[in-house]
Structure formats: C-alpha cells, structure tokens
Motif scaffolding. Sequence first.
Motif, PDB file in Angstrom:
ATOM      1  N   LEU A  27     -60.269   2.826  43.611  1.00  0.00           N
ATOM      2  CA  LEU A  27     -60.535   2.333  42.264  1.00  0.00           C
ATOM      3  C   LEU A  27     -62.034   2.282  41.993  1.00  0.00           C
ATOM      4  O   LEU A  27     -62.486   2.624  40.892  1.00  0.00           O
ATOM      5  N   ASP A  28     -62.827   1.914  43.000  1.00  0.00           N
ATOM      6  CA  ASP A  28     -64.289   1.877  42.835  1.00  0.00           C
ATOM      7  C   ASP A  28     -64.822   3.267  42.478  1.00  0.00           C
ATOM      8  O   ASP A  28     -65.663   3.416  41.591  1.00  0.00           O
ATOM      9  N   GLN A  29     -64.339   4.286  43.201  1.00  0.00           N
ATOM     10  CA  GLN A  29     -64.798   5.650  42.944  1.00  0.00           C
ATOM     11  C   GLN A  29     -64.338   6.132  41.572  1.00  0.00           C
ATOM     12  O   GLN A  29     -65.090   6.787  40.847  1.00  0.00           O
ATOM     13  N   LEU A  30     -63.091   5.808  41.208  1.00  0.00           N
ATOM     14  CA  LEU A  30     -62.563   6.214  39.911  1.00  0.00           C
ATOM     15  C   LEU A  30     -63.374   5.582  38.779  1.00  0.00           C
ATOM     16  O   LEU A  30     -63.716   6.251  37.795  1.00  0.00           O
ATOM     17  N   THR A  31     -63.723   4.317  38.942  1.00  0.00           N
ATOM     18  CA  THR A  31     -64.528   3.616  37.939  1.00  0.00           C
ATOM     19  C   THR A  31     -65.913   4.261  37.836  1.00  0.00           C
ATOM     20  O   THR A  31     -66.420   4.482  36.734  1.00  0.00           O
ATOM     21  N   ALA A  32     -66.513   4.580  38.981  1.00  0.00           N
ATOM     22  CA  ALA A  32     -67.836   5.210  38.980  1.00  0.00           C
ATOM     23  C   ALA A  32     -67.797   6.588  38.318  1.00  0.00           C
ATOM     24  O   ALA A  32     -68.687   6.939  37.534  1.00  0.00           O
ATOM     25  N   SER A  34     -65.576   7.667  36.071  1.00  0.00           N
ATOM     26  CA  SER A  34     -65.334   7.533  34.632  1.00  0.00           C
ATOM     27  C   SER A  34     -66.617   7.130  33.912  1.00  0.00           C
ATOM     28  O   SER A  34     -66.914   7.627  32.830  1.00  0.00           O
ATOM     29  N   GLY A  35     -67.407   6.227  34.527  1.00  0.00           N
ATOM     30  CA  GLY A  35     -68.677   5.832  33.927  1.00  0.00           C
ATOM     31  C   GLY A  35     -69.661   6.989  33.859  1.00  0.00           C
ATOM     32  O   GLY A  35     -70.348   7.178  32.854  1.00  0.00           O
ATOM     33  N   SER A  40     -63.302   6.470  29.469  1.00  0.00           N
ATOM     34  CA  SER A  40     -62.601   5.273  29.927  1.00  0.00           C
ATOM     35  C   SER A  40     -61.659   5.668  31.060  1.00  0.00           C
ATOM     36  O   SER A  40     -61.323   6.851  31.231  1.00  0.00           O
ATOM     37  N   LEU A  41     -61.208   4.675  31.829  1.00  0.00           N
ATOM     38  CA  LEU A  41     -60.242   4.960  32.896  1.00  0.00           C
ATOM     39  C   LEU A  41     -58.969   5.568  32.319  1.00  0.00           C
ATOM     40  O   LEU A  41     -58.405   6.489  32.895  1.00  0.00           O
TER      41      LEU A  41
END
Length: 165
Positions: A27-32, A34-35, A40-41
């Motif tokens: 989730l951390d990598q996915l958030t990074a 997407s940013g 957005s996610l």
Amino acid sequence: MKGPSPRAGISPSQLSRIETGHRRISLDQLTAISGALGKSLDELVESPDDSDVVIRPDRDDTRGLTTWLLTKDNGPRGLTVAKMRITDPAGSVTPDDFGVHPGRDWFTVLSGTVILYLGERVIRIEAGQAASFSTMTPHTLRSDRGPAEILCILDHNGERSHLHI
C-alpha cells in the motif's frame, strides 16, 4: 529516468518486478506511485471495463450445468463459492456421472429441487434446505421436475472436480 520510480522512491528493478507480477505491491508503494503520477488510488486501480464487477455464466450443455463463479483467485481459506443452475433431470444418472475426491461439499438449494445421489442413497433436497457430505462417497447432483439452482462452497479438490477449473 521516465515514469514514477524516481519520484515515488522505488527502484527501477522493484518497479519492474511489480509490473511483471513477480512482486506484490504494498500500500505504501501504491500510494507513492499514485502521488508521483498525480492520480488518486481509485484512478490507479480501477478497471477500465466491467470485468471485475459482472460475473458471467459458464454454460456446459453436455452436463446440464451453468455456473457463476462468485469468488476470484480462491476465496477465503482457499474455498470457492459458486452458484449453479442444474438442468439435467433426475433419473438420467449413469455410473460414469459419479465423482469421488477428498474433502467435503456443502450446498444450499436456492430454487427448485435437487436430487443428491450419494453412494446408494437418493436424497431429495428442497429450496431452502442445505446438504453437507463427505466427497469420498461417490456423488452427483440432478434436478427434479425442472431446473434447480444451488449455492455451493467447494474446497480446492471440489473445485477441480465439479467446476473443471
């Protein structure tokens, strides 16, 4: 370097392994990511079509069976949930129709009546009733006086045997 990897703090080799399915994304990598992409996610993971929403039936006319696979990629605890419409009538059973495999099968009848052939026994299961049995006993299902629909839970062996997946 192109793409989100430098801005997301993910090495190109890590990103490559994620893209090829050799590594699960956190989730951390996915958030990074997407940013870094300015998305957005939801935008990043949403399906471009309805294939992840609509469950389409698999018809097997030779077996008189239509199946809707309700779980994807194995359900909880490796179990598979499926809805089945059975049209093969009772009385049309041959010795080749019986299957045996390790485990247990469980189903509930949603509509119609199901005839469970369980070894030498013939058991009638009405709408609203359920059945559970050892699958080491030869078994097969048929409908009685018209189509029947069931909701079943199968372990891996039952999935392979009944759904031919």
